[in-house]
Every structure is written in C-alpha cells, then in structure tokens.
Design a protein around this motif. Structure first.
Motif, PDB file in Angstrom:
ATOM      1  N   UNK A 234       0.813  -1.191   0.171  1.00 45.56           N
ATOM      2  CA  UNK A 234      -0.082   0.099   0.084  1.00 45.56           C
ATOM      3  C   UNK A 234       0.682   0.948  -0.183  1.00 45.56           C
ATOM      4  N   UNK A 235       2.444   1.275  -0.487  1.00 49.88           N
ATOM      5  CA  UNK A 235       2.642   2.343   0.092  1.00 49.88           C
ATOM      6  C   UNK A 235       2.762   3.442  -2.005  1.00 49.88           C
ATOM      7  N   UNK A 236       3.214   4.131  -2.055  1.00 52.04           N
ATOM      8  CA  UNK A 236       2.403   4.655  -3.518  1.00 52.04           C
ATOM      9  C   UNK A 236       3.879   4.851  -3.838  1.00 52.04           C
ATOM     10  N   UNK A 237       3.852   4.733  -5.466  1.00 57.19           N
ATOM     11  CA  UNK A 237       5.035   4.863  -6.048  1.00 57.19           C
ATOM     12  C   UNK A 237       6.174   6.014  -5.694  1.00 57.19           C
ATOM     13  N   UNK A 238       5.207   6.416  -5.245  1.00 52.01           N
ATOM     14  CA  UNK A 238       5.781   8.029  -5.672  1.00 52.01           C
ATOM     15  C   UNK A 238       6.117   8.591  -4.700  1.00 52.01           C
ATOM     16  N   UNK A 239       6.429   8.017  -3.505  1.00 45.38           N
ATOM     17  CA  UNK A 239       7.003   7.714  -1.725  1.00 45.38           C
ATOM     18  C   UNK A 239       7.891   6.803  -1.763  1.00 45.38           C
ATOM     19  N   UNK A 240       8.961   6.132  -2.480  1.00 46.05           N
ATOM     20  CA  UNK A 240       9.778   5.492  -2.986  1.00 46.05           C
ATOM     21  C   UNK A 240      10.745   5.934  -3.161  1.00 46.05           C
ATOM     22  N   UNK A 241      12.234   5.949  -2.290  1.00 46.84           N
ATOM     23  CA  UNK A 241      14.022   6.004  -2.686  1.00 46.84           C
ATOM     24  C   UNK A 241      14.733   4.352  -2.462  1.00 46.84           C
ATOM     25  N   UNK A 242      15.354   4.456  -3.505  1.00 46.09           N
ATOM     26  CA  UNK A 242      16.269   3.399  -3.282  1.00 46.09           C
ATOM     27  C   UNK A 242      17.304   4.197  -3.119  1.00 46.09           C
TER      28      UNK A 242
END
Length: 334
Positions: A234-242
C-alpha cells in the motif's frame, strides 16, 4: 534473457538534439549501456529504448519530504548513538544533538537523518525502547525549532512510529522493510516517503565474506523486488526512494562496481540516495584509517554520484558537500 538499461549520463553543455533528460534532473543521455547476465555489455542509442524504459529513465521524480528532486539534495547524518563508526558518542546527549542538527541545517543540509542504532559492520541490535528514547526527543526538539525535513534511520516499526509522531517526514530503512513485519504498515499509514536500502544481511554479520553473482544486477533486482513489496503493502510509488547500500554487505570491489554504474538505478523509476560518506573503503583507498579524515574521498564519491544524476546524498560533511555540489552545478551551467 532479462535486459538492464543503464543511461550513460552527461552534463556537457554541448547537448545534441534528441538527447533525453535523466530523471527530470541536471543530466542528459543519448546512449545506453545494455547489460544482462548472459551476454557482454553493449552500447546502443537511446532511440532504441522501449517506451516504458524511456518513461522510467526520464520522468521527473516526485518531491521527497517536500524537496524537489531537480537538483542534488544533502542529507546530514546525525547519529545519537554511542557506537557509530565515525562519530559514535559525540551527539548522544539530546541538547548536543539538537545543536548539531541546527548547525548542519545552517551548513546546507536539507534533510537531517537521525539514527539511534548503529548499523556499522559488527554492530549489535538495540532494544526498541532504547532506540525510541534516543531519537524521538531529538526529533521533537528539532521540529519545534525548524521546518527542515527529518528522516528517521531505523529498521523498526515502533521506532519509526514514534519518530513520525514526533515530526519525522521520511523513514530510512536499511533493511528495505524486511527486518520488521509491521514497518510497511507504519509507513503506509503515515503517508510519508520511505527509503529502501539494499543490505547484504544483518549488520552483525554482513561483512563476513559477502558474495554476489553480479553485484550490480543482484542489487538492482533486490531493490526492484522491494519496491514491488512496498507497493503491494500500500505504499505509493511516488513515496519510494532507493539506496544501493554502499558498504552494507559489500567488499571494496563491490562498492566500486556499484559506484561506477550508479546510473543503472534510475531505471527503477525512483529517486536514488547515495550514502558512502567516510566509509571504510574510502579510508582504504586514500590511506585514511581515521573516519573523520575521509572528507576529501567522500566528496569525490558524492561528486561522482552527482555526475550520474543521484538526487540525495547522505553525508557527514554538509558544508563541504554543499560547496562542492554548488561548484559542480555552476560549472555545468545549472
């Protein structure tokens, strides 16, 4: 056969017609290195890219903790621990930690990354309650005095929950949501971004003879899988950093292989964070056994990351990094 597409970043002012902008940032590219596990690398024109790859490589990255990703952003390291490899014990007292956070912000840090558990090689696990006691009061005190973005450096859901309640705006999880089964839910419910880092095992044992089939592609595949897991939770793609996790379960040669081709990670479609500041391999290569003496080598790694379009740079030497990044961008007409 799975293909991996690494843009070859450029910052030269003589940009050819048809060149593509990398991740909406300051680099461009018109050539791609195509990698696979079964064939030698080859270089092709960007015109040969599949449309979905073009989108992943060129789309402007969403803001992280309120910060646009159109230029390099500096994350200042604040370890409120007694045993971190570079500054363990210096900022353990809350009032000292607060002064250091404000000083780093004044020196150019746009994110303050606060950690209460050392994840250096050989470090032992800290009890959740102790980690909360170390971090949450500092976050709350900093939030009362500043609107700077605050990151909580933890792999534990309870610590993250307390930090977010105290005013943190980013969760930086070195385990990429693997250590604590509740972490994905905490992040998802918070609405805040998360950084997913690759680590080759637990800090206590991760440097015990780390091995990879192909470190670059293995780390890429791991991060792709962790992005998929985060999105499924449920974590949106626009809230992910790698973060490729320099120094976490990697030899010096592994670290160098990742740094030479960092731009591959833009194909994941997320902002990229680089955290190599003062790490042991820099000391080995530059003859600096004391971590605090590794600023010059650390700056070199940061600038190599900037030249490959990396958006977030986690560093100890915030003032020097800000100056170096400003000069590099100015020399490239930004």
């Amino acid at each position: 056969m799975t293909l991996y597409y690494r843009p070859i970043p450029q910052t030269d002012p003589a940009r050819p017609a048809g060149a593509l902008t990398l991740a909406g940032g300051w680099c461009w590219f018109d050539r791609i290195e195509v990698l696979s596990r079964d064939a030698a690398p080859r270089i092709v024109s960007a015109e040969a890219l599949p449309e979905d790859v073009v989108t992943a490589l060129t789309a402007a990255r969403p803001a992280v903790a309120g910060l646009a990703m159109d230029r390099p952003r500096i994350m200042g390291i604040l370890n409120v621990t007694p045993d971190s490899f570079s500054d363990g014990g210096r900022f353990a007292a809350p009032e000292v930690a607060l002064r250091q956070a404000l000083a780093m912000q004044a020196d150019g840090a746009e994110i303050i990354d606060i950690g209460g558990e050392s994840t250096r090689p050989g470090a032992v696990t800290v009890a959740d309650a102790e980690e909360v006691d170390r971090t949450a009061p500092v976050i709350a005190a900093l939030r009362r005095q500043s609107d700077v973005a605050i990151s909580i450096d933890t792999r534990k859901a309870g610590v993250a929950r307390a930090a977010l309640a105290a005013g943190a705006t980013l969760v930086n999880d070195v385990s990429a949501l693997r250590w604590d089964a509740d972490m994905a839910q905490v992040v998802g419910e918070s609405g805040q971004p998360v950084c997913l880092m690759h680590s080759g095992g637990d800090p206590a044992t991760m440097q015990d003879d780390p091995r990879y089939d192909d470190v670059l592609l293995d780390v890429y595949d791991h991060l792709a899988a962790r992005i998929a897991a985060a999105r499924a939770a449920g974590i949106a793609a626009d809230r992910i950093v790698v973060d490729p996790g320099i120094g976490f379960g990697k030899t010096m040669d592994h670290n160098l292989a990742l740094l030479r081709r960092l731009s591959l990670f833009h194909a994941l479609g997320c902002p990229v964070l680089l955290g190599a500041s003062r790490k042991r391999f820099i000391g080995t290569l530059t003859g600096r056994p004391v971590a605090a003496d590794r600023a010059a080598g650390s700056l070199s790694v940061t600038l190599a990351g900037v030249a490959q379009g990396v958006q977030i740079h986690r560093v100890h030497d915030t003032s020097e990094t800000k100056a170096a990044c400003a000069m590099m961008l100015a020399l490239n007409g930004r």
